[in-house]
Design a protein around this motif. Structure first.
Motif, mmCIF file in Angstrom:
data_model
loop_
_atom_site.group_PDB
_atom_site.id
_atom_site.type_symbol
_atom_site.label_atom_id
_atom_site.label_comp_id
_atom_site.label_asym_id
_atom_site.label_seq_id
_atom_site.Cartn_x
_atom_site.Cartn_y
_atom_site.Cartn_z
ATOM 1 N N GLU A 50 0.832 -1.203 0.000
ATOM 2 C CA GLU A 50 0.000 0.000 0.000
ATOM 3 C C GLU A 50 0.869 1.256 0.000
ATOM 4 O O GLU A 50 0.561 2.228 -0.675
ATOM 5 C CB GLU A 50 -0.950 -0.022 1.189
ATOM 6 N N ARG A 51 1.956 1.200 0.736
ATOM 7 C CA ARG A 51 2.869 2.351 0.810
ATOM 8 C C ARG A 51 3.510 2.625 -0.550
ATOM 9 O O ARG A 51 3.612 3.770 -0.991
ATOM 10 C CB ARG A 51 3.925 2.071 1.863
ATOM 11 N N LEU A 52 3.958 1.557 -1.232
ATOM 12 C CA LEU A 52 4.557 1.719 -2.552
ATOM 13 C C LEU A 52 3.528 2.222 -3.563
ATOM 14 O O LEU A 52 3.834 3.071 -4.391
ATOM 15 C CB LEU A 52 5.175 0.405 -3.035
ATOM 16 N N ALA A 53 2.307 1.716 -3.479
ATOM 17 C CA ALA A 53 1.251 2.157 -4.396
ATOM 18 C C ALA A 53 0.987 3.655 -4.241
ATOM 19 O O ALA A 53 0.845 4.373 -5.234
ATOM 20 C CB ALA A 53 -0.027 1.358 -4.163
ATOM 21 N N GLU A 54 0.940 4.136 -3.016
ATOM 22 C CA GLU A 54 0.714 5.560 -2.765
ATOM 23 C C GLU A 54 1.872 6.398 -3.310
ATOM 24 O O GLU A 54 1.668 7.430 -3.953
ATOM 25 C CB GLU A 54 0.539 5.808 -1.268
ATOM 26 N N ALA A 55 3.097 5.944 -3.068
ATOM 27 C CA ALA A 55 4.276 6.674 -3.551
ATOM 28 C C ALA A 55 4.327 6.672 -5.079
ATOM 29 O O ALA A 55 4.649 7.699 -5.695
ATOM 30 C CB ALA A 55 5.546 6.054 -2.971
ATOM 31 N N LEU A 56 4.002 5.544 -5.699
ATOM 32 C CA LEU A 56 3.982 5.477 -7.159
ATOM 33 C C LEU A 56 2.926 6.407 -7.740
ATOM 34 O O LEU A 56 3.163 7.041 -8.773
ATOM 35 C CB LEU A 56 3.701 4.053 -7.625
ATOM 36 N N ALA A 57 1.784 6.480 -7.099
ATOM 37 C CA ALA A 57 0.725 7.372 -7.575
ATOM 38 C C ALA A 57 1.205 8.822 -7.591
ATOM 39 O O ALA A 57 0.976 9.553 -8.549
ATOM 40 C CB ALA A 57 -0.522 7.229 -6.709
ATOM 41 N N ARG A 58 1.904 9.222 -6.542
ATOM 42 C CA ARG A 58 2.456 10.585 -6.509
ATOM 43 C C ARG A 58 3.529 10.758 -7.567
ATOM 44 O O ARG A 58 3.604 11.778 -8.240
ATOM 45 C CB ARG A 58 3.022 10.910 -5.137
ATOM 46 N N ALA A 59 4.375 9.754 -7.712
ATOM 47 C CA ALA A 59 5.469 9.825 -8.687
ATOM 48 C C ALA A 59 4.939 9.929 -10.111
ATOM 49 O O ALA A 59 5.508 10.640 -10.942
ATOM 50 C CB ALA A 59 6.368 8.597 -8.560
ATOM 51 N N LEU A 60 3.852 9.224 -10.394
ATOM 52 C CA LEU A 60 3.295 9.199 -11.749
ATOM 53 C C LEU A 60 2.212 10.254 -11.955
ATOM 54 O O LEU A 60 1.674 10.380 -13.051
ATOM 55 C CB LEU A 60 2.714 7.807 -12.046
#
Length: 100
Positions: free
Chosen positions: A51-61
């Motif tokens: 979940e943490r990686l998904a949130e960070a990826l969403a911000r990154a993309l």
């Protein structure tokens, strides 16, 4: 989840944003590293998406969190950014090469 769904999302967004993995990592405030983004885009990331990686990826993309969560097979959450449009950012160039 098909691993290539996340890979295609990352590749497409990097292309649409006209940036690279370093610029994407910067957008996430370095919550996800450029190396991780490159591995996902290259299909070499084999760990499950947390979940943490998904949130960070969403911000990154620069996409709503549920867009990443959906392709990662995570449950969807309430997201205030869900209605944003994430289409490609195109520039119009005149025939003479000048920008409008």
């Amino acid at each position: 989840m098909a691993d290539d769904d996340l890979q295609r999302l990352v590749q497409r967004r990097l292309f649409e944003l006209g940036g690279d993995a370093v610029a994407a990592a910067r957008r996430s405030c370095w919550a996800v590293t450029a190396q991780t983004i490159e591995r996902i885009a290259g299909g070499q990331h084999r760990r499950p998406v947390t979940e943490r990686l998904a949130e960070a990826l969403a911000r990154a993309l620069d996409v709503p969190a549920n867009r990443v969560r959906r392709v990662a097979g995570l449950p969807l959450v309430d997201d205030a950014r869900e209605d944003i449009h994430t289409g490609p950012h195109l520039r119009i160039v005149r025939d003479d090469g000048r920008l409008p």
